[in-house]
Design an enzyme around this catalytic site. Sequence first.
Site, short mmCIF file in Angstrom:
data_model
loop_
_atom_site.label_atom_id
_atom_site.label_comp_id
_atom_site.label_asym_id
_atom_site.label_seq_id
_atom_site.Cartn_x
_atom_site.Cartn_y
_atom_site.Cartn_z
N LYS A 94 0.85 -1.21 0.00
CA LYS A 94 0.00 0.00 0.00
C LYS A 94 0.88 1.25 0.00
O LYS A 94 0.65 2.19 -0.77
CB LYS A 94 -0.92 0.00 1.23
CG LYS A 94 -2.07 -0.99 1.12
CD LYS A 94 -2.82 -1.21 2.44
CE LYS A 94 -3.87 -2.31 2.27
NZ LYS A 94 -4.59 -2.66 3.50
N GLN A 105 -4.29 -0.93 9.56
CA GLN A 105 -4.36 -2.31 9.06
C GLN A 105 -4.97 -3.23 10.13
O GLN A 105 -4.59 -3.19 11.30
CB GLN A 105 -2.94 -2.79 8.69
CG GLN A 105 -2.89 -4.15 8.02
CD GLN A 105 -3.53 -4.20 6.64
OE1 GLN A 105 -3.66 -3.19 5.96
NE2 GLN A 105 -3.96 -5.38 6.23
N ASP A 165 -10.85 3.49 4.05
CA ASP A 165 -11.23 2.08 4.13
C ASP A 165 -12.76 1.92 4.08
O ASP A 165 -13.27 0.83 3.85
CB ASP A 165 -10.77 1.49 5.47
CG ASP A 165 -9.62 0.51 5.34
OD1 ASP A 165 -9.49 -0.10 4.26
OD2 ASP A 165 -8.85 0.38 6.31
N1 GUN Z 1 -7.05 -6.30 6.60
C1 GUN Z 1 -7.47 -7.08 5.58
N2 GUN Z 1 -8.11 -6.34 4.66
C2 GUN Z 1 -8.09 -5.06 5.09
C3 GUN Z 1 -8.58 -3.84 4.57
O1 GUN Z 1 -9.19 -3.77 3.50
N3 GUN Z 1 -8.33 -2.74 5.32
C4 GUN Z 1 -7.68 -2.79 6.49
N4 GUN Z 1 -7.51 -1.66 7.16
N5 GUN Z 1 -7.21 -3.91 7.03
C5 GUN Z 1 -7.41 -5.03 6.31
#
Ligand code: GUN
Length: 299
Positions: free
Chosen positions: A53, A97, A120
Amino acid sequence: MAEVIDGKSVAEDVVSKVKALTSELVAKGATKPGLAVVIVGEDPASQVYVASKSRTAKECGFHSLQHTLPADTSEAQLLKIIDDLNADASIHGILVQLPLPGHIDAGKVIQTIAPEKDVDGFHFINVGKLGTGELETAFVPCTPAGSMLLIERVRGKDLSGLNAVVVGRSNIVGKPMANLLLAANCTVTIAHSRTKDLPALARTADILVAAVGRPEMVKGDWVKPGATVIDVGINRIPAPEKGEGKSRLVGDVAYAEAAKVAGAITPVPGGVGPMTIAMLMANTVASAYLAAGMKRPSF
Ligand code: GUN
């Protein structure tokens, strides 16, 4: 044989558009989009996702910030970091995350993120906007938003009259996916572990989305001939045929069987996976446009 939906190529298109939008924004004298990614602890899969990311954010020309915090970070310390990021005008998107270590209340953390920086799409405000069809102003969770773009490539934007079955009811994928399909005029059913006769229900789907996290659970004879199959699963399974201790990635769909019946299908890897990060970039650039008082770009 089904058309293979190339998520890598669609994701590249999205990232190219984000780069162009970023250049335009900067050329107009606005601050460049800023994305802050926060990770707590040493979960190896999370570390890989987060690195990817941050790297893509830099590629897009963003201001990219990463907080890598030890597993014993307190909830109060994490909330303070989020408060500071909320107040930082150079940051337009905040991503914490998941999963977080058990001593931290993930719900509280998510609800502390300012809704206008919640790229998100997990804050109640954004969940509520999606649930009430306010798609113009909502931030939509990245994986379902990316899955919708792939469906649109095959079926167009208006899905009126189509039956959609979403297998999985998570807050991150299943529920927002169902809301997006509903907003596009599908007749939507959410199936889950307590659903009766799941194979028969799946066979009614013109659009079948699998988001359960069980390797190759959806079999070929669950698929209606000609259906669009979107496989959100990413599961690592042993692959002794590749050598001792080796593994490979598979989705929630038994791909080889399903591809013989479906009209179009996403592969794993190279389907939905690359779309998730691309949509995070799309949400962040959209947030920066809104912060600059400009019209939100669409994807
Ligand atoms: N963990 C697994 N998928 C995601 C996501 O789309 N966003 C976040 N913040 N954590 C994750």
